[in-house]
Design a protein around this motif. Structure first.
Motif, short mmCIF file in Angstrom:
data_model
loop_
_atom_site.label_atom_id
_atom_site.label_comp_id
_atom_site.label_asym_id
_atom_site.label_seq_id
_atom_site.Cartn_x
_atom_site.Cartn_y
_atom_site.Cartn_z
N ALA A 18 0.96 -1.18 0.06
CA ALA A 18 -0.14 -0.13 -0.09
C ALA A 18 0.91 1.21 0.03
O ALA A 18 0.57 2.18 -0.56
N PHE A 19 2.14 1.26 0.52
CA PHE A 19 2.91 2.44 0.83
C PHE A 19 3.45 2.63 -0.81
O PHE A 19 3.64 3.81 -1.12
N VAL A 20 3.84 1.61 -1.24
CA VAL A 20 4.69 2.10 -2.47
C VAL A 20 3.68 2.21 -3.61
O VAL A 20 4.05 3.21 -4.59
N TRP A 21 2.47 1.70 -3.47
CA TRP A 21 1.57 2.04 -4.39
C TRP A 21 1.10 3.60 -4.18
O TRP A 21 0.70 4.43 -5.13
N ALA A 22 1.04 3.95 -3.02
CA ALA A 22 0.71 5.36 -2.72
C ALA A 22 1.70 6.36 -3.31
O ALA A 22 1.40 7.63 -3.75
N MET A 23 2.89 5.90 -3.24
CA MET A 23 4.18 6.89 -3.55
C MET A 23 3.94 6.99 -5.01
O MET A 23 4.40 8.14 -5.69
N ASN A 94 -8.50 8.46 -15.78
CA ASN A 94 -8.54 9.46 -16.82
C ASN A 94 -9.86 10.15 -16.79
O ASN A 94 -10.15 11.12 -17.33
N SER A 95 -10.85 9.16 -16.43
CA SER A 95 -12.42 9.78 -16.51
C SER A 95 -12.92 10.37 -15.26
O SER A 95 -13.50 11.37 -15.48
N ILE A 96 -12.57 10.18 -14.20
CA ILE A 96 -13.26 10.63 -12.97
C ILE A 96 -12.15 10.96 -11.99
O ILE A 96 -12.54 11.38 -10.89
N GLY A 97 -11.05 11.01 -11.95
CA GLY A 97 -9.87 11.34 -11.09
C GLY A 97 -9.53 10.54 -10.40
O GLY A 97 -10.06 9.34 -9.96
N PRO A 98 -8.31 10.33 -9.54
CA PRO A 98 -8.00 9.53 -8.62
C PRO A 98 -9.00 9.24 -7.24
O PRO A 98 -9.21 8.25 -6.86
N ARG A 99 -9.39 10.23 -6.89
CA ARG A 99 -10.33 10.42 -5.60
C ARG A 99 -11.59 9.30 -5.98
O ARG A 99 -11.71 8.56 -4.93
N ARG A 100 -12.11 9.73 -6.94
CA ARG A 100 -13.51 8.91 -7.12
C ARG A 100 -12.99 7.48 -7.44
O ARG A 100 -13.99 6.40 -7.16
N LEU A 261 -5.67 -4.62 3.91
CA LEU A 261 -4.46 -3.88 4.18
C LEU A 261 -3.81 -3.22 2.90
O LEU A 261 -3.32 -2.33 3.12
N SER A 262 -3.77 -3.85 1.74
CA SER A 262 -3.23 -3.43 0.72
C SER A 262 -3.92 -2.23 0.02
O SER A 262 -3.57 -1.23 -0.77
N ALA A 263 -5.40 -2.01 0.36
CA ALA A 263 -6.17 -0.82 0.18
C ALA A 263 -6.09 0.51 1.01
O ALA A 263 -6.75 1.45 0.67
N THR A 264 -5.07 0.33 1.76
CA THR A 264 -4.69 1.47 2.58
C THR A 264 -3.77 2.59 2.20
O THR A 264 -3.39 3.50 2.71
N SER A 265 -3.79 2.55 0.86
CA SER A 265 -2.67 3.48 0.02
C SER A 265 -2.98 4.91 0.39
O SER A 265 -2.18 5.91 0.76
N PRO A 266 -4.39 5.30 0.46
CA PRO A 266 -4.70 6.72 0.80
C PRO A 266 -4.21 7.37 1.90
O PRO A 266 -3.92 8.44 2.05
N LEU A 267 -4.07 6.29 3.06
CA LEU A 267 -3.70 6.80 4.21
C LEU A 267 -2.46 7.36 4.31
O LEU A 267 -1.78 8.25 4.83
N PHE A 268 -1.43 6.53 3.33
CA PHE A 268 -0.01 6.92 3.28
C PHE A 268 0.12 8.32 2.49
O PHE A 268 1.22 8.99 2.35
N VAL A 269 -0.78 8.67 1.72
CA VAL A 269 -0.86 10.00 0.91
C VAL A 269 -0.95 11.18 1.80
O VAL A 269 -0.38 12.20 1.34
N LEU A 270 -1.64 10.93 3.12
CA LEU A 270 -1.89 12.06 3.91
C LEU A 270 -0.53 12.84 3.99
O LEU A 270 -0.37 14.06 4.27
N PRO A 271 0.55 11.99 4.72
CA PRO A 271 1.88 12.68 5.25
C PRO A 271 2.49 13.56 4.19
O PRO A 271 2.99 14.54 4.27
N LEU A 272 2.22 13.01 2.47
CA LEU A 272 2.84 13.73 1.59
C LEU A 272 1.85 15.08 1.49
O LEU A 272 2.54 16.10 1.20
#
Length: 302
Positions: A18-23, A94-100, A261-272
Motif C-alpha cells: 500500500a505504501f509503495v502504491w501510494a508513492m 482519466n475519466s473521473i480522477g484519482p479520488r473517485r 491492508l493493501s487498500a490503505t494507500s490513501p492513508l499514506f498519501v496524507l503525510p505527503l
C-alpha cells in the motif's frame, strides 16, 4: 528476524505494498494524461518483468516446479488483475480522477473476502470482518473528503464509474486466484509475481492486437528522458515491488485481510499532503484513526 515480524509477514507485506502504491499513484495520475491506459500498462509491466527476472537471477532462484493448476491460476490472476484490472483503473483515473476511482475501489476488499469464502473456504471470524469494515470505512472517509475533480461530461462520468467498479472486481478476482495458487504450494512470491505479471502483459498485447490498436508508438514516450525516468521509477515501486509484496501478502495472510491492508494507500498519501503544505482536515484525521483501529483489529485477529 523478530518473532512478531514472521508471524505477521503477510499483513506487513500488504501494508508495504500500500505504501509503495501510494508513492507512485501521483506519478501515474500525471502520466495518464499523456500516455493511454493500455500503453502505460504495457510499459510499466515490461519494465517490472525485467526487474523481476534480474532478481531471480541474482538470488539464484531457478525455475521452480510449477504444477499445472498453480501455473494456470497465477496466469489467470494476471490476466484478470493486470490486463483487465489495471487498464480499467487507469481508464477510471482519466475519466473521473484519482479520488473517485479510489473511493469506488474500496469495494475490492469485501468482495475479495466474499469470493475467498465462497471459492477457497476461508471463513473469517466476526472480529476480522469488523476490522475489514472499519478499515474500508476509514479509507473511504479519507478519500471522500474532497471529491473536487472535474468529472467531465455525464457520459464520461458514467463510463469512469464503470471502469472503477470493474477494476475493483478484477482486483478481487485476481487476489483470490493468487491466494489459491500460493497458499498451498512452495512457490516463492517473487516467482508468483513474475508469472502473474508476464501473463498480464501477454494479455495486454493480445488485447491490443485483437482491438487492432497500433503499438508502433509504444516506446515514443520513452524518448523523453523525464518521462523515461518517471516510468522506470514508478514501475520499480508500484509494479515490481508492489506486486512482489502483494504476492507475499497473499501467500501468508487470508485473501480478504491481505486485500484490505493493501487498500490503505490513501492513508499514506496524507503525510505527503502535509509535507507539501496542504491542510489536512479533522475529518481526514478521524478517517485515519478509524482505519487504524480496523488495521489493529486485523492484526490482533491473528
Amino acid at each position: 528476524m523478530p518473532v512478531w515480524i514472521g508471524e505477521f509477514k503477510g499483513e506487513l507485506a500488504a501494508l508495504s505494498a500500500a505504501f509503495v502504491w501510494a508513492m507512485s499513484s501521483v506519478v501515474y495520475a500525471r502520466m495518464g494524461q499523456r500516455i493511454p491506459p493500455l500503453e502505460l500498462n504495457l510499459l510499466k509491466g515490461g519494465i517490472a518483468i525485467g526487474f523481476l527476472l534480474l532478481t531471480v537471477l541474482v538470488r539464484g532462484q531457478l525455475l521452480p516446479a510449477l504444477d499445472a493448476p498453480a501455473l494456470g491460476m497465477l496466469s489467470l490472476s494476471g490476466v484478470i488483475g493486470i490486463t483487465l484490472g489495471d487498464t480499467a483503473y487507469f481508464a477510471g483515473l482519466n475519466s473521473i480522477g484519482p479520488r473517485r476511482t479510489l473511493l469506488l475501489e474500496t469495494l475490492a476488499p469485501p468482495m475479495t473476502a466474499l469470493l475467498a469464502a465462497v471459492f477457497l473456504g476461508e471463513q473469517l471470524g466476526s472480529g476480522a470482518w469488523i476490522g475489514i469494515l472499519l478499515t474500508v470505512l476509514g479509507v473511504a472517509w479519507v478519500i471522500g473528503e474532497r471529491v473536487t475533480e472535474t468529472a467531465g461530461k455525464t457520459g464520461q462520468w458514467v463510463a469512469g464509474v464503470r471502469w472503477a467498479l470493474l477494476a475493483g472486481l478484477a482486483q478481487a478476482g485476481g487476489a483470490v486466484l493468487s491466494r489459491a495458487a500460493l497458499a498451498q504450494t512452495e512457490i516463492e512470491p517473487v516467482w508468483g509475481a513474475l508469472v502473474r505479471l508476464s501473463a498480464g502483459v501477454l494479455g495486454l498485447l493480445l488485447w491490443a492486437r485483437l482491438g487492432r490498436k497500433p503499438l508502433d508508438g509504444l516506446l515514443k514516450p520513452l524518448q523523453s528522458r523525464r518521462v523515461l525516468v518517471a516510468i522506470v521509477v514508478a514501475a520499480f515501486a508500484s509494479t515490481y515491488l508492489g506486486i512482489w509484496l502483494q504476492q507475499t501478502a497473499l501467500k501468508f495472510a487470508p485473501a480478504g485481510i491481505a486485500q484490505t491492508l493493501s487498500a490503505t494507500s490513501p492513508l499514506f498519501v496524507l503525510p505527503l499532503a502535509v509535507w507539501a503544505g496542504d491542510r489536512v482536515s479533522l475529518r481526514a484525521i478521524l478517517g485515519v484513526l478509524v482505519a487504524l483501529a480496523g488495521v489493529g483489529i486485523l492484526f490482533s485477529w491473528r
